[in-house]
Structure formats: C-alpha cells, structure tokens
Design a protein around this motif. Sequence first.
Motif, PDB file in Angstrom:
ATOM      1  N   MET A  74       0.769  -1.210  -0.015  1.00 31.59           N
ATOM      2  CA  MET A  74      -0.119   0.287   0.011  1.00 31.59           C
ATOM      3  C   MET A  74       0.757   1.345   0.097  1.00 31.59           C
ATOM      4  O   MET A  74       0.084   2.364  -0.177  1.00 31.59           O
ATOM      5  N   LEU A  75       2.173   1.321   0.106  1.00 32.98           N
ATOM      6  CA  LEU A  75       3.047   2.308   0.208  1.00 32.98           C
ATOM      7  C   LEU A  75       3.783   2.508  -1.199  1.00 32.98           C
ATOM      8  O   LEU A  75       4.479   3.554  -1.249  1.00 32.98           O
ATOM      9  N   ALA A  76       3.114   1.773  -2.257  1.00 30.71           N
ATOM     10  CA  ALA A  76       3.832   1.741  -3.541  1.00 30.71           C
ATOM     11  C   ALA A  76       3.180   3.228  -3.994  1.00 30.71           C
ATOM     12  O   ALA A  76       1.926   3.267  -4.244  1.00 30.71           O
ATOM     13  N   SER A  81      -1.519   6.432  -5.303  1.00 28.62           N
ATOM     14  CA  SER A  81      -1.965   7.651  -5.661  1.00 28.62           C
ATOM     15  C   SER A  81      -3.048   7.299  -7.033  1.00 28.62           C
ATOM     16  O   SER A  81      -3.962   8.059  -6.932  1.00 28.62           O
ATOM     17  N   LEU A  82      -2.547   6.486  -7.763  1.00 24.49           N
ATOM     18  CA  LEU A  82      -3.566   6.268  -9.032  1.00 24.49           C
ATOM     19  C   LEU A  82      -4.954   5.642  -8.447  1.00 24.49           C
ATOM     20  O   LEU A  82      -5.941   6.038  -8.776  1.00 24.49           O
ATOM     21  N   LEU A  83      -4.846   4.804  -7.446  1.00 22.23           N
ATOM     22  CA  LEU A  83      -6.037   4.232  -6.977  1.00 22.23           C
ATOM     23  C   LEU A  83      -6.820   5.262  -6.332  1.00 22.23           C
ATOM     24  O   LEU A  83      -8.133   5.214  -6.396  1.00 22.23           O
ATOM     25  N   GLU A  84      -6.152   6.096  -5.291  1.00 20.07           N
ATOM     26  CA  GLU A  84      -7.154   7.358  -4.857  1.00 20.07           C
ATOM     27  C   GLU A  84      -7.709   8.134  -5.683  1.00 20.07           C
ATOM     28  O   GLU A  84      -8.975   8.494  -5.417  1.00 20.07           O
ATOM     29  N   VAL A  85      -7.069   8.340  -6.931  1.00 19.67           N
ATOM     30  CA  VAL A  85      -8.032   9.385  -7.855  1.00 19.67           C
ATOM     31  C   VAL A  85      -8.952   8.251  -8.474  1.00 19.67           C
ATOM     32  O   VAL A  85     -10.021   8.956  -8.841  1.00 19.67           O
ATOM     33  N   MET A  87     -10.689   5.763  -7.806  1.00 22.69           N
ATOM     34  CA  MET A  87     -11.682   4.863  -7.230  1.00 22.69           C
ATOM     35  C   MET A  87     -12.992   5.507  -7.245  1.00 22.69           C
ATOM     36  O   MET A  87     -14.101   4.578  -7.575  1.00 22.69           O
ATOM     37  N   PRO A  88     -13.184   6.579  -7.411  1.00 21.90           N
ATOM     38  CA  PRO A  88     -14.834   7.128  -7.326  1.00 21.90           C
ATOM     39  C   PRO A  88     -15.206   6.744  -9.038  1.00 21.90           C
ATOM     40  O   PRO A  88     -16.427   6.782  -9.179  1.00 21.90           O
ATOM     41  N   PHE A  89     -14.308   7.058  -9.788  1.00 24.81           N
ATOM     42  CA  PHE A  89     -14.729   6.744 -10.986  1.00 24.81           C
ATOM     43  C   PHE A  89     -15.021   5.215 -11.386  1.00 24.81           C
ATOM     44  O   PHE A  89     -15.951   4.756 -12.109  1.00 24.81           O
ATOM     45  N   LEU A  90     -14.273   4.250 -10.760  1.00 26.58           N
ATOM     46  CA  LEU A  90     -14.400   2.792 -10.756  1.00 26.58           C
ATOM     47  C   LEU A  90     -15.815   2.554 -10.057  1.00 26.58           C
ATOM     48  O   LEU A  90     -16.616   1.803 -10.566  1.00 26.58           O
ATOM     49  N   GLN A  91     -16.144   3.052  -8.894  1.00 30.86           N
ATOM     50  CA  GLN A  91     -17.578   2.950  -8.314  1.00 30.86           C
ATOM     51  C   GLN A  91     -18.555   3.341  -8.985  1.00 30.86           C
ATOM     52  O   GLN A  91     -19.585   2.730  -9.331  1.00 30.86           O
ATOM     53  N   ASP A  92     -18.322   4.664  -9.732  1.00 35.92           N
ATOM     54  CA  ASP A  92     -19.397   5.015 -10.681  1.00 35.92           C
ATOM     55  C   ASP A  92     -19.713   4.125 -11.821  1.00 35.92           C
ATOM     56  O   ASP A  92     -20.789   3.766 -12.161  1.00 35.92           O
ATOM     57  N   LEU A  93     -18.517   3.653 -12.537  1.00 29.30           N
ATOM     58  CA  LEU A  93     -18.728   2.558 -13.498  1.00 29.30           C
ATOM     59  C   LEU A  93     -19.277   1.200 -13.232  1.00 29.30           C
ATOM     60  O   LEU A  93     -20.043   0.941 -13.785  1.00 29.30           O
ATOM     61  N   THR A 237     -15.612   6.940 -18.992  1.00 26.74           N
ATOM     62  CA  THR A 237     -15.182   6.909 -17.741  1.00 26.74           C
ATOM     63  C   THR A 237     -13.453   7.155 -17.784  1.00 26.74           C
ATOM     64  O   THR A 237     -13.023   7.740 -17.006  1.00 26.74           O
ATOM     65  N   ALA A 238     -12.866   7.001 -18.798  1.00 23.92           N
ATOM     66  CA  ALA A 238     -11.805   6.785 -19.006  1.00 23.92           C
ATOM     67  C   ALA A 238     -11.107   8.211 -19.112  1.00 23.92           C
ATOM     68  O   ALA A 238     -10.092   8.699 -18.789  1.00 23.92           O
ATOM     69  N   GLU A 239     -12.065   8.936 -19.996  1.00 21.85           N
ATOM     70  CA  GLU A 239     -11.757  10.235 -20.255  1.00 21.85           C
ATOM     71  C   GLU A 239     -11.794  11.205 -19.178  1.00 21.85           C
ATOM     72  O   GLU A 239     -11.153  12.347 -18.897  1.00 21.85           O
ATOM     73  N   ALA A 240     -12.923  10.894 -18.272  1.00 17.62           N
ATOM     74  CA  ALA A 240     -13.160  11.664 -17.145  1.00 17.62           C
ATOM     75  C   ALA A 240     -11.870  11.581 -16.077  1.00 17.62           C
ATOM     76  O   ALA A 240     -11.429  12.619 -15.299  1.00 17.62           O
ATOM     77  N   LEU A 241     -11.286  10.352 -16.020  1.00 13.23           N
ATOM     78  CA  LEU A 241     -10.265  10.127 -15.112  1.00 13.23           C
ATOM     79  C   LEU A 241      -9.207  10.712 -15.532  1.00 13.23           C
ATOM     80  O   LEU A 241      -8.419  11.313 -14.608  1.00 13.23           O
ATOM     81  N   ARG A 242      -8.808  10.698 -17.109  1.00  8.30           N
ATOM     82  CA  ARG A 242      -7.636  11.413 -17.372  1.00  8.30           C
ATOM     83  C   ARG A 242      -7.678  12.940 -17.092  1.00  8.30           C
ATOM     84  O   ARG A 242      -6.730  13.600 -16.846  1.00  8.30           O
TER      85      ARG A 242
END
Length: 252
Positions: A74-76, A81-85, A87-93, A237-242
């Motif tokens: 979890m320290l990687a 940092s990628l997962l933190e950003v 996760m909301p998009f993954l949950q919405d998807l 979703t990919a574009e919103a995350l980008r």
Amino acid sequence: MTGADLDTVLGKAVTILRAYRPEDHVLALAELVRRTGLHKATVHRLARDLVANRLLDRVDGGYRLSGGLFELGMLASLERSLLEVAMPFLQDLYERTHETVHLGVREGHDVVYVAKIGGHRQADAPSRTGGRNPLHCTAIGKVLLAHAPAEVQREVLAAPMVRRTAHTVVAPGILHNQLVRAAETGVAFEHEESALGIACVAAAVFGTGDEPVAAISVTGPTGRFRPEAQTATVLATAEALRSTIARREQLR
C-alpha cells in the motif's frame, strides 16, 4: 522462475515469498524447499527472519504470507496515488454497469490489477487485486499494449503466447490487427480469451504524455454481457479520469 538472484540473501528471501501462489494459504517448509530449490536449512533460517520482519507468519502446518507485505504494497506510490484518484470513477462505472470493473497497469508483458470491484453477481474472471495476466489475452492488457512503445509490441508479438482457452489469440498477425484497431478506437475487447464464459471491454487512461498510465475495463458473463454495448460508457469514464489526473498534475 522468479528472476531473483539466488546468490544473495535478499534474492533467496524474495524467492521464498514469490513461491506463494494466489490459491495458497499455508505452505509447509518442505513445500517451500521444493518450490524454491533452496537448501532446507536456508529456507528454515530465512523463513524465521521473514517472520521476525512480519513478512511471513508461522502457523500450524507451515508459513503464510503476513500482513506486513500488504502494508508495504500500500506504500507503492504510483499505484496508491492512482487508486485514490481512480476509485470514485471505478465505483461510478460499477453502479452504471453492475458488472465487474478493473483498473490495471502494464508491467513488462503483463497487466497488473490495481483494483477490482464486483458485486454479488460478478463474473468469474481469472483476476485479483495485485495479480497479473499476460497482455495478449485480456482486453485491459490489449489496450495497454496497443499504446505501448513499439519495442514492447514487437517483443510480445515475437514471443510465444500462452493459450489460455481455445479462443485465445496467439497468432501475431491477428493480435497486431487487434492492436491497430484498439489504437484507432480507444478500446479493446476480450471474448473468452483469458477464461471461458467471460467477455470484456477496456479503455486506456492517459496521463500528460502519449503513454497510458493505466486502463479500465468492464467484464461480464457471456450469457448476459455484451461488451460492445458498454464501449461509450468505458471511454467516457477513462476520459473523465484522464481529465482529473491532468488537473492534479497542473496543481503540483
């Protein structure tokens, strides 16, 4: 098999840790010796040191991986940092599709799964958070490969490709055409190529450069799921995350 240097103590310790497979819970000392090829006394001594450092636990029947490994993982910084950003998009998807959602990154010739979200009816996909699959047999892997450097593409196309099912694409020419198509459309598909009974659509997530920082996918059972019908949703979703990643980079 692991790529670790067996001439060093660290290499031998890593070899022991990498002897564990996703389905393993506890491994006996004798099984660790068999899988690593190390001397019994060496495995016993290093396993004791790994227990002392909370990387292994000593339990009835042998050794199991310890929670200390999870803490280190979890320290990687990149994945965390990628997962933190993301996760909301993954949950919405997931809420929009109610199918299994993945976030993955490319590591060499494999896709490594950073996150997996699935409900009670999730597809029986051969994936797990922290696990990996070859790039050529998954939608998420193909779309990452489609945007990978040309050298990486040549290496994958030139190497023997594992046939996971009768549907796995192992012909370099066919895979190359799929990669060209994925680069043009922004999405890649899988139809029972990593495991029977599942289909998938994936889109790349770009950072500030030309190479993707990750990819997202939606996977479902072939009996009810049509990946082509989710193309627009996954791309959006990919574009919103980008866009979110780009804004965060500008604020740094």
